[in-house]
Write a protein that holds these residues in place. Structure first.
Motif, PDB file in Angstrom:
ATOM      1  N   ALA A 176      72.283  52.346  38.542  1.00 31.49           N
ATOM      2  CA  ALA A 176      71.793  53.713  38.366  1.00 31.49           C
ATOM      3  C   ALA A 176      70.638  53.994  39.326  1.00 31.49           C
ATOM      4  N   GLY A 177      70.150  55.215  39.274  1.00 33.89           N
ATOM      5  CA  GLY A 177      68.978  55.598  40.075  1.00 33.89           C
ATOM      6  C   GLY A 177      69.408  56.225  41.390  1.00 33.89           C
ATOM      7  N   ARG A 179      67.200  57.416  43.954  1.00 37.16           N
ATOM      8  CA  ARG A 179      66.389  57.098  45.133  1.00 37.16           C
ATOM      9  C   ARG A 179      66.460  55.614  45.524  1.00 37.16           C
ATOM     10  N   SER A 217      78.384  61.177  36.943  1.00 38.79           N
ATOM     11  CA  SER A 217      77.001  61.638  37.037  1.00 38.79           C
ATOM     12  C   SER A 217      76.931  63.088  37.504  1.00 38.79           C
ATOM     13  N   PHE A 270      73.899  64.402  32.574  1.00 38.95           N
ATOM     14  CA  PHE A 270      72.798  65.131  33.221  1.00 38.95           C
ATOM     15  C   PHE A 270      71.454  64.547  32.754  1.00 38.95           C
ATOM     16  N   THR A 271      70.807  63.769  33.607  1.00 37.45           N
ATOM     17  CA  THR A 271      69.451  63.223  33.408  1.00 37.45           C
ATOM     18  C   THR A 271      69.156  62.925  31.927  1.00 37.45           C
ATOM     19  N   ARG A 278      65.353  54.318  30.299  1.00 36.75           N
ATOM     20  CA  ARG A 278      65.222  53.518  31.524  1.00 36.75           C
ATOM     21  C   ARG A 278      63.849  53.709  32.154  1.00 36.75           C
ATOM     22  N   MET A 281      63.111  55.969  35.297  1.00 39.40           N
ATOM     23  CA  MET A 281      63.240  57.431  35.318  1.00 39.40           C
ATOM     24  C   MET A 281      61.884  58.116  35.184  1.00 39.40           C
ATOM     25  N   ALA A 282      61.824  59.352  35.697  1.00 42.40           N
ATOM     26  CA  ALA A 282      60.535  60.041  35.828  1.00 42.40           C
ATOM     27  C   ALA A 282      59.797  60.168  34.488  1.00 42.40           C
ATOM     28  N   PHE A 286      56.253  58.388  34.182  1.00 48.98           N
ATOM     29  CA  PHE A 286      55.128  59.321  34.035  1.00 48.98           C
ATOM     30  C   PHE A 286      54.327  58.963  32.774  1.00 48.98           C
ATOM     31  N   THR A 297      53.387  60.963  40.909  1.00 50.77           N
ATOM     32  CA  THR A 297      53.807  61.776  42.057  1.00 50.77           C
ATOM     33  C   THR A 297      54.836  62.782  41.577  1.00 50.77           C
ATOM     34  N   VAL A 298      54.520  64.049  41.772  1.00 49.04           N
ATOM     35  CA  VAL A 298      55.468  65.095  41.377  1.00 49.04           C
ATOM     36  C   VAL A 298      56.050  65.710  42.649  1.00 49.04           C
ATOM     37  N   LEU A 307      61.090  71.408  41.276  1.00 51.07           N
ATOM     38  CA  LEU A 307      62.394  70.808  41.001  1.00 51.07           C
ATOM     39  C   LEU A 307      62.692  70.984  39.511  1.00 51.07           C
ATOM     40  N   ARG A 309      65.563  69.935  36.184  1.00 48.95           N
ATOM     41  CA  ARG A 309      66.683  69.116  35.717  1.00 48.95           C
ATOM     42  C   ARG A 309      67.162  69.608  34.353  1.00 48.95           C
ATOM     43  N   VAL A 357      60.092  70.028  36.619  1.00 49.49           N
ATOM     44  CA  VAL A 357      59.381  68.748  36.477  1.00 49.49           C
ATOM     45  C   VAL A 357      57.923  68.972  36.037  1.00 49.49           C
TER      46      VAL A 357
HETATM   47  O1  LIG Z   1      71.924  63.173  36.165  1.00 44.14           O
HETATM   48  C1  LIG Z   1      72.203  62.148  36.753  1.00 44.14           C
HETATM   49  O2  LIG Z   1      73.343  61.862  37.038  1.00 44.14           O
HETATM   50  C2  LIG Z   1      71.123  61.227  37.208  1.00 44.14           C
HETATM   51  O3  LIG Z   1      69.988  61.433  36.368  1.00 44.14           O
HETATM   52  C3  LIG Z   1      68.864  60.681  36.728  1.00 44.14           C
HETATM   53  O4  LIG Z   1      68.437  61.021  38.030  1.00 44.14           O
HETATM   54  P1  LIG Z   1      67.307  62.129  38.221  1.00 44.14           P
HETATM   55  O5  LIG Z   1      67.765  63.448  37.716  1.00 44.14           O
HETATM   56  O6  LIG Z   1      66.880  62.025  39.611  1.00 44.14           O
HETATM   57  O7  LIG Z   1      66.200  61.615  37.172  1.00 44.14           O
HETATM   58  P2  LIG Z   1      64.718  61.080  37.419  1.00 44.14           P
HETATM   59  O8  LIG Z   1      64.728  59.926  38.334  1.00 44.14           O
HETATM   60  O9  LIG Z   1      64.116  60.899  36.089  1.00 44.14           O
HETATM   61  O10 LIG Z   1      64.020  62.308  38.147  1.00 44.14           O
HETATM   62  C4  LIG Z   1      63.892  63.550  37.452  1.00 44.14           C
HETATM   63  C5  LIG Z   1      63.143  64.527  38.328  1.00 44.14           C
HETATM   64  O11 LIG Z   1      61.812  64.034  38.545  1.00 44.14           O
HETATM   65  C6  LIG Z   1      61.528  64.015  39.926  1.00 44.14           C
HETATM   66  N1  LIG Z   1      60.637  62.879  40.192  1.00 44.14           N
HETATM   67  C7  LIG Z   1      61.074  61.633  40.034  1.00 44.14           C
HETATM   68  C8  LIG Z   1      60.257  60.544  40.257  1.00 44.14           C
HETATM   69  C9  LIG Z   1      58.926  60.795  40.662  1.00 44.14           C
HETATM   70  O12 LIG Z   1      58.128  59.874  40.875  1.00 44.14           O
HETATM   71  N2  LIG Z   1      58.532  62.072  40.814  1.00 44.14           N
HETATM   72  C10 LIG Z   1      59.347  63.132  40.579  1.00 44.14           C
HETATM   73  O13 LIG Z   1      58.937  64.289  40.731  1.00 44.14           O
HETATM   74  C11 LIG Z   1      62.858  63.900  40.608  1.00 44.14           C
HETATM   75  O14 LIG Z   1      62.778  64.417  41.912  1.00 44.14           O
HETATM   76  C12 LIG Z   1      63.746  64.717  39.698  1.00 44.14           C
HETATM   77  O15 LIG Z   1      63.669  66.064  40.047  1.00 44.14           O
HETATM   78  C13 LIG Z   1      69.194  59.193  36.677  1.00 44.14           C
HETATM   79  O16 LIG Z   1      68.063  58.454  37.109  1.00 44.14           O
HETATM   80  C14 LIG Z   1      70.382  58.867  37.520  1.00 44.14           C
HETATM   81  O17 LIG Z   1      70.708  57.511  37.323  1.00 44.14           O
HETATM   82  C15 LIG Z   1      71.551  59.777  37.202  1.00 44.14           C
HETATM   83  O18 LIG Z   1      72.103  59.393  35.994  1.00 44.14           O
END
Ligand SMILES: O=C(O)[C@H]1O[C@H](OP(=O)(O)OP(=O)(O)OC[C@H]2O[C@@H](n3ccc(=O)[nH]c3=O)[C@H](O)[C@@H]2O)[C@H](O)[C@@H](O)[C@H]1O
Length: 433
Positions: A176-177, A179, A217, A270-271, A278, A281-282, A286, A297-298, A307, A309, A357
């Motif tokens: 997963a992940g 980045r 995903s 969806f996130t 996990r 995850m942000a 956080f 970091t945002v 951004l 979600r 976010v």
């Molecule tokens: O829906 C999915 O299919 C995916 O969902 C998830 O991905 P993302 O939606 O990217 O979640 P997540 O990392 O929590 O970042 C959330 C927000 O915080 C922002 N973000 C993140 C890290 C940070 O340090 N700063 C930040 O602003 C970042 O830019 C983003 O806007 C799962 O991890 C992935 O495995 C997959 O399942």
């Protein structure tokens, strides 16, 4: 001018002939002797290398049997007991990624309603394996056995299908992940492509074939800008390797459905967030940083747009997974042969209400009663997409999917779990019950 030969040989013609022949003879013997010696040496070295290699393979095989965490009568008994169905019309489900975030919750829900469940997890160290171990303990306490092994291990998969006639496979094991794919691209190919194929190979050969429900995903929508995202929208513009491997998974599962008659359901999560989540995850990282007084970091999108979600609470995802299993329809093949068409389905499982976010951070601050130290930076080109938003009407129509937890409520439950598990200083975990 004397030639080189003349310099080396005496000038008397007759003698020259005999001595030359003798000398050449000696030379030949010396040469022959040294070639033989070299040949013998080469033989010796080849034999040495071969015996070293076979010794190594003996050691490897031996240590595999000594250290293998699966196999044996006791192990088979644990697998069988865990897979036992305790309700009429119930399922026996193999949950891959069983000690993962979603895997743990889905396994508990299945067990609770009387289905048989066997988990499979490789306990890799993408994030703190002790959290996975704690989830495993939780599962064990509820009568769920988690097999330690990798989905790429074809022998293990064959053995599992040999021991249990699984009716369903809930395939959640994945790298997963979004980045992290820039750091370790091969782990995505290993788990999300090779591992998926290994699993489908085992499912297609099993008799009876199970129905497969698996985690795709929301990231497959990539650069799609049409909102909300519907299953029929474009998914051919992935923004990350993670997304590309999930999209590839949708194509790969389609071929197994088409050729072998496997019933396939792909779920675009969806996130997903919540207790036992996990740490990468942000919302999770956080929380940890805010509590420890460290900056977060945002990321911010183009033109300073926040951004967003479609954060989806774990309990809603679990309902979606169970609904998918309940309506999956049977695979039609057996022993690798298709007997007729089988269902191939894809559903969005989201919350249908995106949140930015910074709003997420604000909610966490309120629940934690602490201020975050925010570093706001432009979103680096790291595979992120600016927003996600699910259209869930297909899942609603098919199995009544209806998310009920908003981000405020869901994060409150997460924070409560987090503080109970880690304490305020992210110290030792508490005992699992
Ligand atoms: O829906 C999915 O299919 C995916 O969902 C998830 O991905 P993302 O939606 O990217 O979640 P997540 O990392 O929590 O970042 C959330 C927000 O915080 C922002 N973000 C993140 C890290 C940070 O340090 N700063 C930040 O602003 C970042 O830019 C983003 O806007 C799962 O991890 C992935 O495995 C997959 O399942």
């Amino acid at each position: 001018m004397p030639s080189l030969d003349d310099e080396h040989f005496p000038s008397t013609p007759g003698k020259v002939k005999g001595e030359r022949a003798h000398a050449m003879n000696r030379q030949f013997h010396r040469c022959f002797a040294s070639t033989t010696t070299m040949f013998l040496w080469a033989l010796f070295l080849i034999a040495l290398t071969a015996s070293y290699l076979s010794f190594q393979s003996f050691v490897d095989t031996g240590s595999r049997y000594l250290t293998a965490s699966w196999g044996g009568i006791q192990w088979e008994k644990q697998v069988r007991t865990s897979a036992e169905i305790r309700r009429s019309g119930g399922f026996s489900v193999l949950v891959t990624g069983g000690a993962g975030f979603v895997g743990t919750h889905v396994s508990l829900a299945l067990k609770k309603r009387g289905d048989g469940v066997v988990g499979l997890d490789n306990f890799n160290n993408y994030y703190d394996p002790s959290l996975k171990r704690a989830r495993k303990t939780l599962l064990n306490n509820h009568g769920i056995f988690v097999v330690e092994g990798d989905i790429n291990d074809a022998r293990l998969l064959a053995k599992l299908f040999d021991v249990v006639a699984f009716t369903h496979v809930m395939h959640l094991a994945a790298q997963a992940g979004v980045r992290y794919a820039m750091e370790n691209p091969h782990s995505y190919v290993h788990s999300n492509i090779a591992g998926l194929v290994a699993l489908l190979e085992a499912c297609k050969s099993a008799n009876p074939q199970p129905a497969v429900v698996w985690a795709s995903s929301s990231s497959v929508y990539g650069l799609n800008e049409k909102v909300p995202f519907s299953e029929a929208d474009r998914t051919d513009q992935p923004a990350s390797l993670y997304a590309a491997t999930k999209k590839a998974g949708e194509e790969i599962t389609h071929t197994y459905n088409h050729i072998y008659g496997l019933s396939i359901t792909g779920l675009r999560f969806f996130t997903v967030y919540g207790p036992w989540g996990r740490p990468d995850m942000a919302y999770f990282s956080f929380t940890r940083n805010i509590l420890q007084g460290k900056p977060i970091t945002v990321y911010r999108g183009k033109n300073r747009v926040d951004l967003a979600r479609d954060f989806t609470y774990i309990d809603d995802i679990v309902k979606g997974c169970l609904g998918s299993l309940d309506t999956a329809g049977k695979s039609t093949g057996s022993g690798g042969k298709k007997r007729g068409p089988a269902p191939y389905r894809i559903f969005n499982l989201g919350n249908t209400s995106p949140v930015t976010v910074p709003t997420l951070v604000g909610i966490l601050e309120r629940h934690l009663k602490m201020k975050a130290k925010k570093n706001i930076v432009d979103m680096p080109g790291n595979g992120d997409v600016p927003f996600t938003h699910a259209n869930i009407s297909l899942a609603r129509m098919e199995f009544g999917y209806k998310p009920t937890t908003d981000l405020q409520t869901g994060l409150k439950k997460f924070v409560r779990w987090y503080l109970n598990y880690y304490g305020y200083n992210h110290g030792q975990s508490k005992l699992v019950n």
